[in-house]
Design an enzyme around this catalytic site. Structure first.
Site, short mmCIF file in Angstrom:
data_model
loop_
_atom_site.label_atom_id
_atom_site.label_comp_id
_atom_site.label_asym_id
_atom_site.label_seq_id
_atom_site.Cartn_x
_atom_site.Cartn_y
_atom_site.Cartn_z
N TYR A 21 54.55 41.01 35.57
CA TYR A 21 53.14 41.84 35.37
C TYR A 21 52.59 42.32 36.87
O TYR A 21 52.43 43.48 37.16
CB TYR A 21 52.14 40.98 34.63
CG TYR A 21 50.91 41.65 34.92
CD1 TYR A 21 50.29 42.62 34.09
CD2 TYR A 21 49.79 40.80 35.77
CE1 TYR A 21 49.11 43.19 34.23
CE2 TYR A 21 48.73 41.53 35.90
CZ TYR A 21 48.06 42.86 35.16
OH TYR A 21 47.12 43.43 35.55
N ARG A 55 38.85 30.53 40.38
CA ARG A 55 39.05 31.86 40.24
C ARG A 55 37.64 32.67 40.57
O ARG A 55 36.54 32.02 40.53
CB ARG A 55 39.19 32.26 38.73
CG ARG A 55 40.81 31.95 38.23
CD ARG A 55 41.92 32.65 38.95
NE ARG A 55 43.36 32.00 38.52
CZ ARG A 55 43.70 31.35 39.08
NH1 ARG A 55 43.47 30.43 39.99
NH2 ARG A 55 45.08 30.93 38.85
N ASP A 60 44.96 56.61 24.28
CA ASP A 60 45.29 55.03 23.87
C ASP A 60 45.98 55.04 22.77
O ASP A 60 45.91 55.67 21.74
CB ASP A 60 44.01 54.45 23.77
CG ASP A 60 44.01 52.90 23.96
OD1 ASP A 60 43.20 52.31 24.77
OD2 ASP A 60 45.07 52.19 23.15
N GLY A 99 53.19 30.01 36.88
CA GLY A 99 52.79 31.30 37.65
C GLY A 99 50.99 31.11 38.11
O GLY A 99 50.73 31.87 38.81
N PHE A 144 40.08 41.16 40.32
CA PHE A 144 40.16 39.72 40.12
C PHE A 144 39.91 39.27 38.61
O PHE A 144 40.54 40.08 37.74
CB PHE A 144 39.30 39.01 41.00
CG PHE A 144 40.02 39.13 42.37
CD1 PHE A 144 40.02 40.19 43.14
CD2 PHE A 144 40.61 37.93 43.09
CE1 PHE A 144 40.78 40.65 44.53
CE2 PHE A 144 41.44 38.03 44.24
CZ PHE A 144 41.55 39.41 44.94
N ASN A 145 39.19 38.28 38.25
CA ASN A 145 39.01 37.94 36.98
C ASN A 145 37.76 38.63 36.07
O ASN A 145 36.73 38.38 36.28
CB ASN A 145 38.83 36.71 36.70
CG ASN A 145 40.27 35.83 37.32
OD1 ASN A 145 40.66 35.76 38.29
ND2 ASN A 145 40.82 35.22 36.24
N LYS A 159 52.50 46.24 38.58
CA LYS A 159 51.11 46.92 39.13
C LYS A 159 51.64 47.09 40.86
O LYS A 159 51.20 48.15 41.29
CB LYS A 159 50.13 45.88 39.20
CG LYS A 159 49.42 45.55 37.80
CD LYS A 159 48.90 47.03 37.12
CE LYS A 159 48.56 46.71 35.83
NZ LYS A 159 47.58 48.06 35.46
N ALA A 164 47.82 49.54 30.06
CA ALA A 164 48.88 48.53 30.63
C ALA A 164 48.96 47.32 29.83
O ALA A 164 47.73 46.90 29.02
CB ALA A 164 48.60 48.18 32.17
N SER A 182 45.69 44.93 40.29
CA SER A 182 45.43 43.61 39.90
C SER A 182 45.63 42.67 41.24
O SER A 182 46.21 42.84 41.81
CB SER A 182 46.11 42.99 38.84
OG SER A 182 46.33 41.55 38.69
N1 UFG Z 1 42.93 28.61 31.50
C1 UFG Z 1 42.56 27.46 30.91
N2 UFG Z 1 42.82 27.48 29.48
C2 UFG Z 1 42.87 28.61 28.85
C3 UFG Z 1 42.82 29.68 29.72
C4 UFG Z 1 42.88 29.74 30.73
O1 UFG Z 1 42.68 26.30 31.50
O2 UFG Z 1 42.91 28.47 27.50
C5 UFG Z 1 42.82 28.55 33.00
C6 UFG Z 1 44.07 29.21 33.81
O3 UFG Z 1 45.15 28.39 33.62
C7 UFG Z 1 43.58 29.67 35.00
C8 UFG Z 1 42.19 29.93 34.66
O4 UFG Z 1 41.72 29.23 33.73
O5 UFG Z 1 43.58 28.55 36.14
C9 UFG Z 1 41.85 31.55 34.49
O6 UFG Z 1 42.66 31.89 33.53
P1 UFG Z 1 42.66 33.47 33.13
O7 UFG Z 1 43.90 33.49 32.08
O8 UFG Z 1 41.16 33.64 32.43
O9 UFG Z 1 42.99 34.22 34.24
P2 UFG Z 1 44.03 34.31 35.24
O10 UFG Z 1 43.42 34.09 36.40
O11 UFG Z 1 45.39 33.62 34.75
O12 UFG Z 1 44.50 35.94 35.11
C10 UFG Z 1 43.89 36.91 35.64
C11 UFG Z 1 44.04 38.22 34.90
C12 UFG Z 1 45.38 38.47 34.92
C13 UFG Z 1 45.81 38.67 36.43
C14 UFG Z 1 45.58 37.69 37.35
C15 UFG Z 1 46.00 37.84 38.56
O13 UFG Z 1 43.57 38.04 33.49
O14 UFG Z 1 45.44 39.94 34.35
O15 UFG Z 1 44.31 37.27 36.99
O16 UFG Z 1 46.54 36.67 38.87
F1 UFG Z 1 47.33 38.99 36.28
#
Ligand code: UFG
Length: 322
Positions: A140, A220, A31, A283, A168-169, A144, A74, A116
């Site tokens: 990103y 999610r 790391d 996105g 997923f999340n 991947k 990553a 991912s």
């Molecule tokens: N969200 C908010 N407020 C915040 C943070 C997030 O409303 O402060 C919302 C986001 O818009 C989204 C949901 O909460 O709708 C989940 O967001 P996260 O950032 O927790 O996770 P993502 O789904 O955006 O991202 C995850 C992984 C990424 C990966 C992606 C796959 O963390 O690494 O899924 O699309 F790329």
């Protein structure tokens, strides 16, 4: 013989190292500590080095007898990847090529790769199965996807066997309280909201309330990081015993909207928040939900910790003590 874990000082990597150590594997963490934390490495050897340097990667294979590699290292912020795609291709793609080259030179032919759900892009079918088309919509996800695209060629030509795990999340924290999510800056929903409830994040917003979902917020599939860690060990054992490359989704097959997550967090913590709504994040897709059939039937994976309340309880415990 050791398992080399790149990114083992990061969030999912450190939880997986803990799981490997519990099962008596010898572990070498590789790391550069740019986003990982030394404090999250609770055992094994830590090599602080950078995957972008082929020589540094080669060195670790000369120094340790490595039987297999788990490649977590990553960058993973979607927003940042739009702003600086070159950084993402250097860290996520070139680093992976260096790692593969050093593995082949050392005769190491087993790889567990951190992929991912971002490789799918905007899903055309829910739940998402592994044979869904791959159309990443941000650099990103593209980085991947590119590694995933390369791996079958290396299998065919060099006999490299791999399992790509499409997360997923990832959420929650080590139930024993030793490890947790520690990103700086934090971008993920659950830690961001918990920090807000603690008064440590004044800027929390719900991104988007006009999605085509029942309450207008994005859905999610949240999966406990300890369940993810266990899946990596299963994948390693499967790879060693069956020698077959594969791609597997890791999700819970259960979706929660942002507002459902927030209400559950308020219930778990006993604290209330007044919410601010902002525009959609670029996105963000309306719904991401995994089909877990292959993880269950092929990998034999059972989720033990992925109930949303338990995810948030463990994350809250980590945030209170950290
Ligand atoms: N969200 C908010 N407020 C915040 C943070 C997030 O409303 O402060 C919302 C986001 O818009 C989204 C949901 O909460 O709708 C989940 O967001 P996260 O950032 O927790 O996770 P993502 O789904 O955006 O991202 C995850 C992984 C990424 C990966 C992606 C796959 O963390 O690494 O899924 O699309 F790329």
């Amino acid at each position: 013989m050791a398992i080399l874990v790149t990114g083992g000082a990061g969030y999912i990597g450190s939880h997986t190292v803990k799981e490997l150590l519990k099962r008596k594997y010898e572990v070498v963490v590789f790391d550069n500590l740019s986003t990982g934390h030394r404090e999250l490495v609770r055992g094994g050897y830590l090599v602080q080095a950078d995957l972008r340097s082929l020589e540094e990667v080669r060195k670790v294979f000369r120094r340790y007898r490595v039987e297999a590699v788990m490649h977590f290292a990553a960058l993973m912020q979607v927003g940042e990847s739009y702003a600086d795609p070159q950084k993402y291709y250097l860290h996520n793609l070139i680093s992976s090529l260096n790692l593969l080259q050093a593995m082949l030179e050392a005769g190491v032919k087993h790889l567990i790769f951190s992929s991912s759900a971002a490789v799918y892009g905007q899903p055309s079918e829910i739940p998402i199965r592994e044979d869904h088309p791959l159309q990443p919509i941000n650099p990103y996800g593209a980085s991947k996807f590119m590694v995933e695209r390369i791996l079958p060629d290396y299998d065919r030509a060099y006999g490299l066997k791999y399992i790509s795990l499409r997360y997923f999340n990832a959420a929650g924290a080590d139930p024993e309280g030793e490890l947790g999510e520690w990103h700086d800056p934090e971008t993920h929903l659950i830690p961001n909201f918990l920090l807000y409830l603690q008064g440590r994040n004044p800027g929390f917003q719900v991104f988007g309330r006009d999605f085509p979902t029942s309450d207008g917020t994005a859905i999610r599939d949240y999966i406990h990081v300890t369940d993810l860690a266990a899946a990596h060990v299963l994948a390693l054992e499967k790879l060693k015993s069956e020698q077959n490359s594969q791609v597997v989704n890791l999700g819970s097959s259960r979706g929660y909207s942002v507002l459902e997550v927030i209400r559950t967090a308020e219930k778990v913590t006993g604290r209330q928040a007044s919410l601010k709504f902002g525009p959609r994040r670029p996105g963000d897709v309306p719904v991401l939900l995994a089909s877990s059939e292959r993880a269950e039937t092929w990998l034999g994976w059972r989720r033990e910790h992925s109930d949303l309340e338990f995810i948030i309880q463990t994350a809250w415990k980590w945030h209170l003590n950290h």
